[in-house]
Write an enzyme that holds these catalytic residues in place. Structure first.
Site, PDB file in Angstrom:
ATOM      1  N   ARG A  98     -10.523  -9.195 -12.396  1.00 34.53           N
ATOM      2  CA  ARG A  98     -10.889  -7.842 -12.315  1.00 34.53           C
ATOM      3  C   ARG A  98     -12.425  -7.741 -13.088  1.00 34.53           C
ATOM      4  O   ARG A  98     -13.206  -7.208 -12.751  1.00 34.53           O
ATOM      5  CB  ARG A  98     -10.157  -6.925 -12.838  1.00 34.53           C
ATOM      6  CG  ARG A  98      -8.984  -6.447 -11.963  1.00 34.53           C
ATOM      7  CD  ARG A  98      -8.273  -5.243 -12.632  1.00 34.53           C
ATOM      8  NE  ARG A  98      -7.014  -5.443 -11.946  1.00 34.53           N
ATOM      9  CZ  ARG A  98      -6.721  -4.654 -10.770  1.00 34.53           C
ATOM     10  NH1 ARG A  98      -7.594  -4.283 -10.155  1.00 34.53           N
ATOM     11  NH2 ARG A  98      -5.461  -4.555 -10.156  1.00 34.53           N
ATOM     12  N   SER A 129      -3.187  -2.963   0.367  1.00 33.14           N
ATOM     13  CA  SER A 129      -4.125  -2.055   0.705  1.00 33.14           C
ATOM     14  C   SER A 129      -5.347  -1.960  -0.163  1.00 33.14           C
ATOM     15  O   SER A 129      -5.189  -2.076  -1.303  1.00 33.14           O
ATOM     16  CB  SER A 129      -3.574  -0.784   0.865  1.00 33.14           C
ATOM     17  OG  SER A 129      -3.303  -0.201  -0.272  1.00 33.14           O
ATOM     18  N   GLY A 181       0.784  -1.210  -0.024  1.00 32.49           N
ATOM     19  CA  GLY A 181      -0.089   0.018   0.186  1.00 32.49           C
ATOM     20  C   GLY A 181       0.739   1.440  -0.145  1.00 32.49           C
ATOM     21  O   GLY A 181       1.731   1.213  -0.601  1.00 32.49           O
ATOM     22  N   ASP A 236      -3.252 -11.812  -2.019  1.00 32.41           N
ATOM     23  CA  ASP A 236      -2.580 -10.335  -2.134  1.00 32.41           C
ATOM     24  C   ASP A 236      -2.718  -9.886  -0.773  1.00 32.41           C
ATOM     25  O   ASP A 236      -2.929  -8.630  -0.661  1.00 32.41           O
ATOM     26  CB  ASP A 236      -3.465  -9.748  -2.926  1.00 32.41           C
ATOM     27  CG  ASP A 236      -2.987  -8.539  -3.621  1.00 32.41           C
ATOM     28  OD1 ASP A 236      -1.675  -8.108  -3.421  1.00 32.41           O
ATOM     29  OD2 ASP A 236      -3.324  -7.617  -4.320  1.00 32.41           O
ATOM     30  N   HIS A 238       1.400  -7.787 -12.353  1.00 30.58           N
ATOM     31  CA  HIS A 238       0.139  -7.260 -11.931  1.00 30.58           C
ATOM     32  C   HIS A 238      -0.404  -6.567 -12.984  1.00 30.58           C
ATOM     33  O   HIS A 238       0.111  -5.559 -13.596  1.00 30.58           O
ATOM     34  CB  HIS A 238       0.733  -6.047 -10.832  1.00 30.58           C
ATOM     35  CG  HIS A 238      -0.383  -5.086 -10.359  1.00 30.58           C
ATOM     36  ND1 HIS A 238      -1.086  -5.008  -9.451  1.00 30.58           N
ATOM     37  CD2 HIS A 238      -0.881  -3.918 -11.458  1.00 30.58           C
ATOM     38  CE1 HIS A 238      -1.943  -3.957  -9.540  1.00 30.58           C
ATOM     39  NE2 HIS A 238      -1.906  -3.151 -10.667  1.00 30.58           N
TER      40      HIS A 238
END
Ligand code: ZN
Length: 386
Positions: free
Chosen positions: A228, A286, A69, A282, A196
């Protein structure tokens, strides 16, 4: 030194039936219908796991073990993970990575944390690099990092199709993958590049082009966050048909999107590519939280417990058979990461074992032959964990 685990239903992840397992040191020594040994002469600890299920210890190939994060300012940097959090989640092998922040977080710190987790009782590896291209390295060279540094098994997470990426060109990505592959060849490690994948509309176009137009084997490319949206899942399925593994992230979808993730798992199963799918948590990344109007209201931390919770939910909802769902956190990650002694219950495999209750809750955990959680109580904790 010797532990006899009796009467559990054993999934290797394939269902083996009701078996006894003899753990010898940090390895699985014997699996049979009924093992009888001279308990006192050999000093064997015997555990009766009737009405329980034995599965391989889980492999989580993407955890921000030193924290992640920091995308909302310094105070949004997430903390390091504790050993106990991993154990409670059934994770006996973890791969640590940096992320967006390769400035205030260092590879040296990541390495030390992986060594610490190893000393404390589980197995840990790391990726060299961060989001950025050219990648952050220990030695100035990806290949050298993989060959020389014991814990480094690949590179990542390199960001593509994301506003936080360094907008790498396909030529730059080809160089990274080929350098990683060379490191893998010389060292016998995976030499894999964990990408990523952001929400940019190009998705994994570059990765598909690399496998179509170069001689680099697809097994060195390993995209993550592929759950996603539907178009990324479809690209993942295409990628898998070339023989590549792709990864779905469980923590980001824990509340709002778990239904989406498990339906994607079912979709991958229908499309016959589940053998090429892995799940990772993961963890410690954050997670921005938005209110109903879409305003940013705060941050949460990705939880490693989401890994097996996702498997469990997919099975409970009848989307996948248990054996199939289990592969995504055991044998599949062991293949992509070339961790040949992990991810499987078999003779001479590492004694990394999760014992489940019939409701699939995690009861006990064995890591490297040691009981680290027993009947839901942590036996082992991190050095400074209360
Ligand atoms: Zn990421």
């Amino acid at each position: 030194m010797l532990k006899l685990l009796k009467n559990a239903k054993v999934f290797s992840p394939r269902y083996l039936g009701k078996k006894d397992i003899l753990v010898v040191g940090d390895k699985i020594g014997l699996i049979d219908d009924e093992i009888s040994v001279n308990i006192t002469a050999l000093n064997v600890e015997v555990y009766d796991f009737s009405n329980r299920i034995i599965v391989p210890g889980f492999i989580d190939a993407h955890v921000h073990i030193t924290g992640g994060g920091g995308e909302g300012g310094y105070s949004t940097r997430t903390p390091e993970i504790y050993l106990g959090e991993l154990i409670k989640a059934g994770i006996t092998t973890v791969v640590g990575c940096l992320g967006t922040d390769g400035i205030t977080r260092s590879l040296e710190n990541l390495y030390a944390k992986a060594k610490a987790l190893d000393e404390e009782g589980i197995t840990a590896y790391i990726y060299t690099g961060s989001y950025a291209v050219p990648p952050l390295t220990f030695t100035g060279d990806i290949t050298k990092d993989i060959v020389i540094i014991d814990k480094v098994i690949g590179v990542g997470e390199i960001a593509i199709s994301d506003h936080r990426s360094t907008q790498p060109s396909i030529e730059e990505l080809k160089k990274i993958v080929s350098r990683a592959r060379l490191g893998g060849l010389i060292s016998g490690k995976a030499g894999v590049v964990n990408f990523h994948v952001g929400s940019g509309e190009n998705g994994i176009d570059y990765l598909l082009e690399i496998i179509r137009k170069t001689e680099i084997p697809v097994t060195h490319l390993y995209p993550t966050h592929m759950n996603r949206n539907k178009s990324l899942i479809d690209q993942g399925i295409e990628f898998a048909k070339y023989g590549g593994f792709f990864d779905l992230t469980t923590s980001s979808s824990k509340e709002e999107g778990i239904d989406k993730t498990i339906s994607y798992l079912g979709y991958c199963f229908e499309n016959k590519v589940l053998d090429k799918v892995t799940l990772t948590s993961d963890g410690q990344g954050s997670l921005p939280v938005f209110n109903q109007k879409g305003d940013f209201v705060g941050l949460k931390i990705g939880e490693v417990s989401s890994l097996f919770e996702t498997v469990k939910k997919a099975v409970e909802r009848g989307l996948l058979p248990f054996e199939e769902a289990l592969k995504t956190v055991t044998i599949n990650p062991s293949k992509v990461l070339k961790l040949n002694s992990k991810g499987e219950i078999g003779i001479n495999k590492d004694a990394d074992i999760v014992i489940l209750n019939e409701d699939l809750s995690i009861d006990s955990v064995i890591a490297k032959g040691n009981i680290v959680m027993f009947e839901k109580n942590l036996v082992r904790k991190g050095t400074f964990e209360s």
